[in-house]
Design a protein around this motif. Sequence first.
Motif, short mmCIF file in Angstrom:
data_model
loop_
_atom_site.label_atom_id
_atom_site.label_comp_id
_atom_site.label_asym_id
_atom_site.label_seq_id
_atom_site.Cartn_x
_atom_site.Cartn_y
_atom_site.Cartn_z
N ARG A 1 -15.12 8.75 11.16
CA ARG A 1 -14.92 10.12 10.68
C ARG A 1 -13.96 10.04 9.49
O ARG A 1 -13.35 8.99 9.25
CB ARG A 1 -14.31 11.02 11.76
N ASN B 1 0.78 4.09 -2.76
CA ASN B 1 0.36 5.46 -2.47
C ASN B 1 1.50 6.47 -2.50
O ASN B 1 1.29 7.62 -2.87
CB ASN B 1 -0.34 5.52 -1.11
N ASN B 2 2.68 6.04 -2.06
CA ASN B 2 3.77 7.01 -1.98
C ASN B 2 5.04 6.54 -2.69
O ASN B 2 6.10 7.15 -2.53
CB ASN B 2 4.06 7.34 -0.51
N LYS C 1 4.71 16.10 8.92
CA LYS C 1 3.30 16.29 9.20
C LYS C 1 2.88 15.42 10.38
O LYS C 1 3.42 14.36 10.62
CB LYS C 1 2.51 15.83 7.97
N ARG D 1 0.84 -1.20 0.00
CA ARG D 1 0.00 0.00 0.00
C ARG D 1 0.88 1.25 0.00
O ARG D 1 0.59 2.23 -0.69
CB ARG D 1 -0.89 0.03 1.24
N ASP E 1 -3.97 11.19 0.86
CA ASP E 1 -3.16 10.23 1.59
C ASP E 1 -2.59 10.88 2.84
O ASP E 1 -2.26 12.07 2.84
CB ASP E 1 -2.02 9.75 0.69
N THR E 2 -2.46 10.10 3.92
CA THR E 2 -1.99 10.67 5.19
C THR E 2 -0.62 11.32 5.06
O THR E 2 -0.27 12.20 5.83
CB THR E 2 -1.91 9.59 6.28
N GLU E 3 0.16 10.87 4.08
CA GLU E 3 1.52 11.40 3.93
C GLU E 3 1.59 12.55 2.93
O GLU E 3 2.65 13.11 2.70
CB GLU E 3 2.46 10.29 3.46
N ALA E 4 0.44 12.87 2.33
CA ALA E 4 0.47 13.88 1.27
C ALA E 4 0.85 15.26 1.83
O ALA E 4 0.57 15.57 2.99
CB ALA E 4 -0.88 13.95 0.58
N LEU E 5 1.50 16.03 1.01
CA LEU E 5 1.88 17.40 1.40
C LEU E 5 0.65 18.29 1.21
O LEU E 5 0.17 18.47 0.10
CB LEU E 5 3.03 17.88 0.51
N ILE E 6 0.15 18.81 2.33
CA ILE E 6 -1.07 19.63 2.27
C ILE E 6 -0.69 21.11 2.22
O ILE E 6 0.03 21.60 3.09
CB ILE E 6 -1.97 19.37 3.50
N TYR F 1 -10.91 4.93 7.77
CA TYR F 1 -12.03 4.44 8.60
C TYR F 1 -13.14 3.87 7.73
O TYR F 1 -13.83 2.92 8.12
CB TYR F 1 -12.56 5.57 9.49
N GLU G 1 -12.55 2.33 5.06
CA GLU G 1 -12.02 1.04 4.63
C GLU G 1 -12.42 -0.06 5.63
O GLU G 1 -12.74 -1.18 5.23
CB GLU G 1 -10.50 1.14 4.54
N LYS H 1 -1.99 12.57 -3.65
CA LYS H 1 -2.40 11.18 -3.86
C LYS H 1 -3.69 10.97 -3.07
O LYS H 1 -3.72 11.18 -1.86
CB LYS H 1 -1.29 10.24 -3.37
N PRO I 1 -2.34 11.39 11.49
CA PRO I 1 -3.71 11.56 11.95
C PRO I 1 -3.92 10.69 13.18
O PRO I 1 -3.51 9.53 13.21
CB PRO I 1 -4.55 11.07 10.78
N PRO J 1 -8.52 -4.44 6.90
CA PRO J 1 -9.02 -4.42 5.52
C PRO J 1 -8.18 -5.28 4.59
O PRO J 1 -6.96 -5.33 4.74
CB PRO J 1 -8.91 -2.94 5.14
N HIS K 1 6.50 13.35 -1.86
CA HIS K 1 7.06 14.67 -2.16
C HIS K 1 8.38 14.92 -1.40
O HIS K 1 9.10 15.85 -1.69
CB HIS K 1 6.05 15.76 -1.80
N GLU L 1 -5.86 8.39 15.82
CA GLU L 1 -6.91 7.40 15.59
C GLU L 1 -8.12 7.70 16.46
O GLU L 1 -7.99 7.96 17.62
CB GLU L 1 -6.39 6.00 15.93
N LYS M 1 -10.96 2.01 14.08
CA LYS M 1 -9.79 1.14 13.92
C LYS M 1 -9.88 0.00 14.92
O LYS M 1 -10.27 0.21 16.07
CB LYS M 1 -8.52 1.96 14.18
N VAL N 1 -6.76 8.70 -1.57
CA VAL N 1 -7.01 7.32 -1.14
C VAL N 1 -8.39 7.23 -0.47
O VAL N 1 -9.03 8.25 -0.21
CB VAL N 1 -5.94 6.84 -0.12
N GLY O 1 6.31 4.29 3.02
CA GLY O 1 5.10 5.09 3.01
C GLY O 1 5.32 6.53 3.42
O GLY O 1 4.40 7.23 3.82
N ILE O 2 6.56 7.00 3.31
CA ILE O 2 6.84 8.41 3.60
C ILE O 2 6.37 9.22 2.39
O ILE O 2 6.44 8.75 1.25
CB ILE O 2 8.35 8.61 3.84
N GLY O 3 5.88 10.40 2.64
CA GLY O 3 5.32 11.22 1.57
C GLY O 3 6.22 11.30 0.34
O GLY O 3 7.40 11.63 0.45
#
Lengths: 724, 256
Positions: free
Chosen positions: B119, A423-424, A719, A419, B12-17, B38, B40, B32, A722, B184, A433, A724, B179, B34, A429-431
């Motif tokens: 959420r 995704n990265n 960053k 995954r 994606d959680t790692e994306a640069l926002i 949650y 999922e 990216k 998130p 998944p 960018h 949980e 979680k 996804v 899984g580090i961003g």
Amino acid sequence: MAHGAKHVYTVGNEGREVFWNAPYELILFAFTAVAMAIFAYGLYRRWQLWKAIGKPEDRTDNAGARIQSLISNGLFQIKTFRDVYPGIMHALIFFGFFVLIFGAAIDATQFHIGLPFFHGSFYLWFSLIMEIFGLAVLLGVVIAVYRRYIEKPDRLGYMGTPDNTADDAIVLTLIGSIIVTGFLIEALRLYVNVNVDGFTWGMWSFVGYALSKTLTGIGYDTARVLHKWMWWIHTFIVLGFIAYIPWSRLLHIITSPANQYMMSLKPKGYLEPIGDFETAESFGVGQLEDFTWKQIFDSEACTRCGRCQDGCPAYLSGKPLSPKKVIQDLKTYWLERAPVVLAAQKAAPEGEEPQIPEPEKLMVGEVIDLHELWACTNCMYCIEHCPVCIEHVPKIVGMRQYKVLMEADFAPELQLTYRNMENNSNPWGIGAHLRQDWAPELGVKTLAEDANVEYLFYVGCSGSFDDRGKKVAVALAKILKEAGVSFGVLGAEEGCCGDSAMRGGNEYLYQILAQTNIEVMSGYGVKKIICMCPHGYNALKKDYPHFGGNYEVYHHTEILADLIAQGRITFKKSVEGLFTYHDSCFLGRYNDVYDQPRNALKAIPGLNLVEMDRSYAKSFCCGAGGARMWMEEDIGERINDMRTDQAIAVNAGTIAVGCPFCLTMMADGIKDREKEESMDALDIAEIVWNAMGIEEAAEEAPSGEAPPAEETSEAEAPKEEPSE
Amino acid sequence: MNIVACVKQVPDTEALIKVKPDGSGIEEGGIKWVMNPYDEFGVEEALKLKEKLGGEVTVVSVGPARTMETIRTALAMGAEKGIHIDDPALYNADAYTTANALAAAIKEIPYDIIFCGQRAIDGDMGQVGSILAELLDIPQCTIVTKLDVGDGKATAVKPIEGAQLVLETSLPCVITAQKGLNEPRYASLPGIMKAKKKPVDVKNAAALGISVEPKAKIEKMTPPPARPPGKIIEGEDPAAKAAEVIRLLREEAKVI
């Protein structure tokens, strides 16, 4: 000279009557015919089984290279000799038999047709040679018996239990008794004939001659009768041997050379790409039918010699995987299935699909346990050292593909890795960018900024994201700059090479990653690439051409060795302590890069290089290949700790590596063994850069050991995860 | 059993926002996208339930065209069909409007149980599932870590501070996934290929006959303040350095 004609042999015209005292020609022919018939039927039956299951695959192209393999691996036994002791054992039997068969053929020709030169000195030398090689076979059999039944090396078994079968004993007995009875026939003949007037050349057959001297007290008539009996016993054993070939391990006399001829001529470690994701219904190898016929035939060539198992890091660290067991288990399963499939094929009416009964056992999961399947590090020791050219790794990857692509049933930690790669475009899984941020202070230009460079430095995921790997990337970039090499990077446009996906069975993900990279690289017109990680190196060099990515790919140790040889890298500092070089599998066995890393190290003033017990082609994997880098290792000992122990055993202070995976594994091993005080694991680029002494000349750094500041700038502060 | 799983496409959680200069939202270029993690869990629970009790899983999502990828991901995992509510008026809609759109779409199909993530990791509102249940006038169990469905009822475990609640409800109901509910699955390749051919209904607000008037509006979005640079306290005497640390923590950082 036709048989039956009398001939007088004298000194100066030495010879003997072939088939002396053994005149029942018709009976001999009859039994020979029976033996040959059993042999031929056995082989025909096997041939049908070989054809019953398996997808097509062409292994007959490029006859020249195939004959070369047959000569070096078959005739000259090159790979067999790599292990000296069993190599000599097999050579004694193999070459002995080879010569004896020619001798027997000469005997038979002399008997039936007559050979004008079969007397005099030719005969004497012929006798001597036959004697020597007969003795060689006997010696080989004695060593084999000693090894198998007394010495019992682990490789002739599995996890401490010998895997001897009755067949092994029968074959050794057959071979041994052919030679013993042969010598006894000779002894009896010499015993009777030695007193015949003018026969003085008996000692040329020195074994038979010596034996004949022990036969005192037997009447000559008795000896003649004994001779006759012995001759028939010998003949029956020989005929039995021939008839037994297709029904026993002796079949390897045929299948092993056949497999050597049909060896893979593809680049080492080659994996056939899946061609069509859109229309194919099944991916990978879930049942025997998904293998090619050749992949199944491999198991027929296997002699259970155990060379593969002897260097398998999974097996040696106590995991259930043994390459030999995999091949043998597949063979056993195939021998159960093939007759069923063959019968169904024969029963099917012309032009109709045969009704093949479902297998009772799952091939992937039951015949091959999933722990076996996932323990493989793809180190390729097994393939490299298999004397009969069996290809174990593609079978394992094929079965992994089935588990991953078809059933999506595989380790959760590997799912996370995939995954992350999806995704990265990196396993951590580090961003994505952040890929270009490994050394902002170096000012390395991207191809987007300046595409007019000689080399693309493909940094790879470790060099871009892993803190330890970043230091290697920095050292390498500094060396390249210092040596005036024109290079650039792809920055955030670079993607994961996909090696771990490919070797872990996720060919779909691998091809997506590969194609993305190729698109970017070819977009910039990249021609030459320097890779820091042997996994990327191997993928880019050998697998990307499948998808139209054709580049000249170099590993950084190749470049470093070259720059040193050219005098573009000079050393101002000398180093201390004992170094050992750990061969990365994907550099050494996969790409034959053995000498360049060593040459680079040896060029450094004061560097003392010592070899570990297992090095070069016999190197011991660090444990991270084949997607194992991303998986838990919860059975047996840790492979990296075992490798570290091997370095400790030669008192190495530094384990030099050329692979970021190996670097992680060796560094962890040093920690596990609590040797951080006295040992270090370093990439060759770091060792070279340090010995160039430029950093210290430029500035008297307050702490020379401290790595260059790599704190990400404020704008790119990590960053928050998130919550949980 | 008719199972519905609501999903949202998030960065994606790692994306640069990066926040847009006008503060109206985030820059979407280079991100990216996804499936909300949650959601999922919700999709996985829906699939497990289907495998256990039979029936089919419908995925419903609100979002722009790119959202189709996320719907296809759920279809690749094993859902049967999808509903894509695509209306520019609903992009970045508030929780109520989104839930209202979902409710309108779900009302048109049979449903016995509806899964949402507890959420979404982008807006972090945590309201859509609950509002959806209210709009459909069915019971809800939120932030669920364990679920058992059978005999026309659902038994859900919901962790609370220092304990856990075991809730029982009749069907149909809304479950919001936390979680721990499950792991998944990874989509199989045949699943991915089949997903391309599975039916997805695309609808807009007019087709659903809903109002797109938001109840809440984002006034302004601002990035978190830049982290001030670190400070290294120089000096020879450890005691003096410690005292300086105390002073700075008290007077400058004002944390002690």
